[in-house]
Motif scaffolding. Structure first.
Motif, PDB file in Angstrom:
ATOM      1  N   THR A  62      -7.314   4.577  15.277  1.00 23.03           N
ATOM      2  CA  THR A  62      -5.951   4.883  15.734  1.00 23.03           C
ATOM      3  C   THR A  62      -5.519   6.266  15.272  1.00 23.03           C
ATOM      4  O   THR A  62      -4.946   7.044  16.045  1.00 23.03           O
ATOM      5  CB  THR A  62      -4.967   3.824  15.219  1.00 23.03           C
ATOM      6  OG1 THR A  62      -5.354   2.541  15.721  1.00 23.03           O
ATOM      7  CG2 THR A  62      -3.554   4.129  15.678  1.00 23.03           C
TER       8      THR A  62
ATOM      9  N   VAL B  92      -2.622  -2.196  17.497  1.00 21.19           N
ATOM     10  CA  VAL B  92      -2.890  -2.330  16.063  1.00 21.19           C
ATOM     11  C   VAL B  92      -2.408  -3.695  15.595  1.00 21.19           C
ATOM     12  O   VAL B  92      -1.251  -4.067  15.818  1.00 21.19           O
ATOM     13  CB  VAL B  92      -2.183  -1.201  15.268  1.00 21.19           C
ATOM     14  CG1 VAL B  92      -2.433  -1.380  13.770  1.00 21.19           C
ATOM     15  CG2 VAL B  92      -2.680   0.159  15.738  1.00 21.19           C
TER      16      VAL B  92
ATOM     17  N   ASP C 149      -0.264  -1.330   8.681  1.00 23.84           N
ATOM     18  CA  ASP C 149      -0.775  -0.128   9.347  1.00 23.84           C
ATOM     19  C   ASP C 149       0.230   0.390  10.372  1.00 23.84           C
ATOM     20  O   ASP C 149       0.465   1.599  10.480  1.00 23.84           O
ATOM     21  CB  ASP C 149      -2.106  -0.428  10.038  1.00 23.84           C
ATOM     22  CG  ASP C 149      -3.247  -0.573   9.051  1.00 23.84           C
ATOM     23  OD1 ASP C 149      -3.103  -0.108   7.906  1.00 23.84           O
ATOM     24  OD2 ASP C 149      -4.293  -1.151   9.427  1.00 23.84           O
TER      25      ASP C 149
END
Length: 587
Positions: free
Chosen positions: A362, A395, A400
């Motif tokens: 990511t 995600v 995160d």
């Protein structure tokens, strides 16, 4: 290869071999119910998700999805071929290997394969010896000029092909190899009555598999010849999609934390000399799914360390997609100033290389997106925020997501609430579990939403494999998913789960789906299992009828005449009645 051994003999081997004892020699196991559990040897984990089923002679990891029978476990742990693993297990229990079936075609193929591998090994020795002769001086100077010392050159078996038309062809012909064999091995080019060496005036990199077989070569031109790098074409012993360069050295490195995937052979050799361990490269092609699955065996994650130029960065994006498709954890090493790994380590040293922090997929994608957007303008910041929101939707870890949101807010000036609204979802929720799944499945990492129908079919297949339901109560046609249907077909034909998982002729999709299904519901008693099977069959029938109703409803909307609408309406009514009956039966 497995087909050459009589199935009855293999069934006896499976029956007499205690898979728990075999696996326990490599990792501690703890019994829970009818299965044993431990930390998976094929990926790094802190909570045990690796299960061993002594009843079916199978192992399966609910984390990395590795699974198979006792022979395959030994193959993976010892890096052995199928036959060598069978021999090892047979020796343990003092079983004599059977007389193999008379298969002239197989013997011909085996003899040809051995001849081609031997020819390649002879060629590798020839090239390596040539490197130290006057004819190989130019190649040796090139390798030394790239900073390689003689020790690393010998470790990787590097060599030189002379600037002559047929020196290797003549040498191997004198050794007893035919022109046809050399052509099949990709060592010699045959045109009409002429035959000449495939590789001439090139620094040679032998491509060796995990078992030590020389499969082919990569050659770097010492002149203006094109292409700059020439690789052996696909042969009966070599497929560039299925192997990686330097995998033979990776095999010897235990407890490897990560594999470093670089672009070129020279990158592997150079950074290995500098002290970096675990480096491999693809074989002149873009990363393939087969290579990703191969790398998965040797380390818990892969770090992509491609060149810093645009082509290298684009290749990383594609590589991440492949690793994600194969459930292989992957990260990215980013080299500044467009450097490649070899250049970076030569300019800045091993300490700087090891200090590089791998980026998550990511973070890398956000960085790539930022380079394409002008954050100096409101339009660019808006485009960047929307693109990143799309990435963050995927995600799964809320922590995160929060970290990325904080960074994104600073970069774009948009508030956290606005960015969350753009993402359109709150912290990801775990998908619901099937009522009949094993308690260990509940801790299985979610790698994508699984349809209710697939999970129901998988449960039914697991019951069938465990012998919890009579085989005459289940039909192959009860399974709509192709992979599960094929697995059911194999079971219903009388094959054992261990035998099925050892079948090299079945596709990876079939083996993967079967391996997971075979690992479910081993603790279910037969009375309960029969009820579960009945519920599964009814639920599948309900789903199919509902699909038919939906299709007929859509058909009614587009029917050209009132008569056709009426026919469709009658069909919907009949299906609805049957649907109500099945649901009432379930209650």
């Amino acid at each position: 290869m497995a087909g050459r051994i009589p199935s009855a003999w293999m069934d006896e081997l499976y029956a007499r071999t205690d898979i728990v004892s075999v696996v326990s020699a490599y990792l501690p196991l703890k019994k829970d119910g009818r299965r044993y559990w431990g930390l998976c040897p094929f990926h790094h984990e802190k909570t045990a998700s690796f299960s061993v089923n002594p009843d079916l002679n199978l192992y399966y990891c609910f984390g990395c999805k590795a699974g198979g029978n006792v022979v395959q476990f030994v193959m993976e742990m010892e890096r052995l071929s199928y036959m060598d693993a069978v021999k090892l297990l047979a020796d343990r229990i003092h079983m004599t290997l059977p007389e193999v079936r008379d298969d002239p075609d197989y013997e011909k193929r085996r003899s040809q394969r051995e001849r081609l591998l031997n020819a390649n090994r002879e060629a590798a020795r020839f090239y390596h010896e040539m490197l130290w002769k006057p004819e190989g001086r130019r190649c040796l100077d090139y390798l030394h000029g790239r900073g390689l010392d003689d020790g690393i050159i010998r470790r990787f078996g590097l060599g030189a092909s002379a600037d002559q038309w047929d020196s290797l062809t003549k040498y191997l012909t004198e050794k007893g190899y035919t022109q046809e064999e050399l052509h099949l091995a990709g060592l010699t080019v045959v045109k009409g009555e002429s035959a000449y060496d495939m590789f001439r005036s090139r620094a040679m990199f032998p491509i060796i598999d995990q078992y030590g077989n020389v499969l082919g070569f990569g050659g770097r031109a010492m002149n203006d010849a094109k292409p700059k790098y020439l690789n052996t074409s696909d042969t009966p012993v070599f497929n560039k999609r299925k192997g990686v360069y330097a995998i033979n050295l990776i095999r010897k490195q235990r407890d490897l934390k990560r594999i470093l995937l670089v672009e070129g052979y020279m990158d592997v050799v150079a950074i290995s000399q500098a002290g970096v361990v675990g480096a491999v490269a693809t074989l002149g092609t873009a990363l393939t799914n087969e290579q990703a699955r191969l790398l998965k065996r040797f380390a818990p994650e892969v770090h992509l360390a491609y060149d810093g130029d645009e082509a290298g960065q684009h290749a990383i994006e594609r590589g991440l997609e492949i690793f994600e498709a194969e459930d292989v954890p992957a990260k990215v090493l980013y080299f500044p100033d467009g450097l490649d790994p070899d250049e970076f380590i030569r300019q800045r040293g091993l300490d700087a290389f090891q200090a590089l922090r791998p980026m998550t997929p990511t973070a890398f994608r956000m960085q790539r997106l930022r380079l394409r957007c002008d954050l100096e303008t409101q339009e660019g910041r808006t485009e960047y925020a929307k693109g990143c929101a799309e990435l963050l939707r995927k995600v799964r870890d809320p922590v995160d997501v929060e970290n990325y949101l904080e960074l994104l807010s600073v970069q774009t000036g948009f508030s956290r609430d606005v960015l969350v609204a753009q993402i359109g979802v709150s912290a990801p929720e775990a998908s619901s579990q099937n009522n009949f799944t094993d308690k260990r499945e509940k801790s299985e990492p979610k790698r994508g939403r699984v349809s209710e129908g697939f999970r129901t079919e998988q449960t039914l297949l697991g019951l069938l494999a465990a012998g919890a339901v009579p085989r005459d109560t289940v039909k192959e046609t009860d399974f709509l998913h192709p992979a599960l249907r094929e697995a059911a077909k194999q079971l219903l034909s009388g094959r054992t789960p261990a035998d099925i998982m050892g079948d090299e002729n079945l596709s990876a999709e079939v083996l993967g789906a079967a391996g997971e299904a075979f690992s479910l519901l081993t603790n279910t008693d037969k009375d309960h299992a029969a009820q579960i099977a009945s519920d599964c069959l009814r639920n599948l029938q309900i789903q199919r009828i509902q699909q038919e109703i939906n299709q007929m409803t859509e058909l009614m909307k587009t029917a050209e005449t009132a008569e056709k609408q009426g026919e469709a309406l009658k069909e919907v009514a009949a299906l609805t009645k049957e649907l109500a009956r099945l649901r009432q039966q379930g209650r």
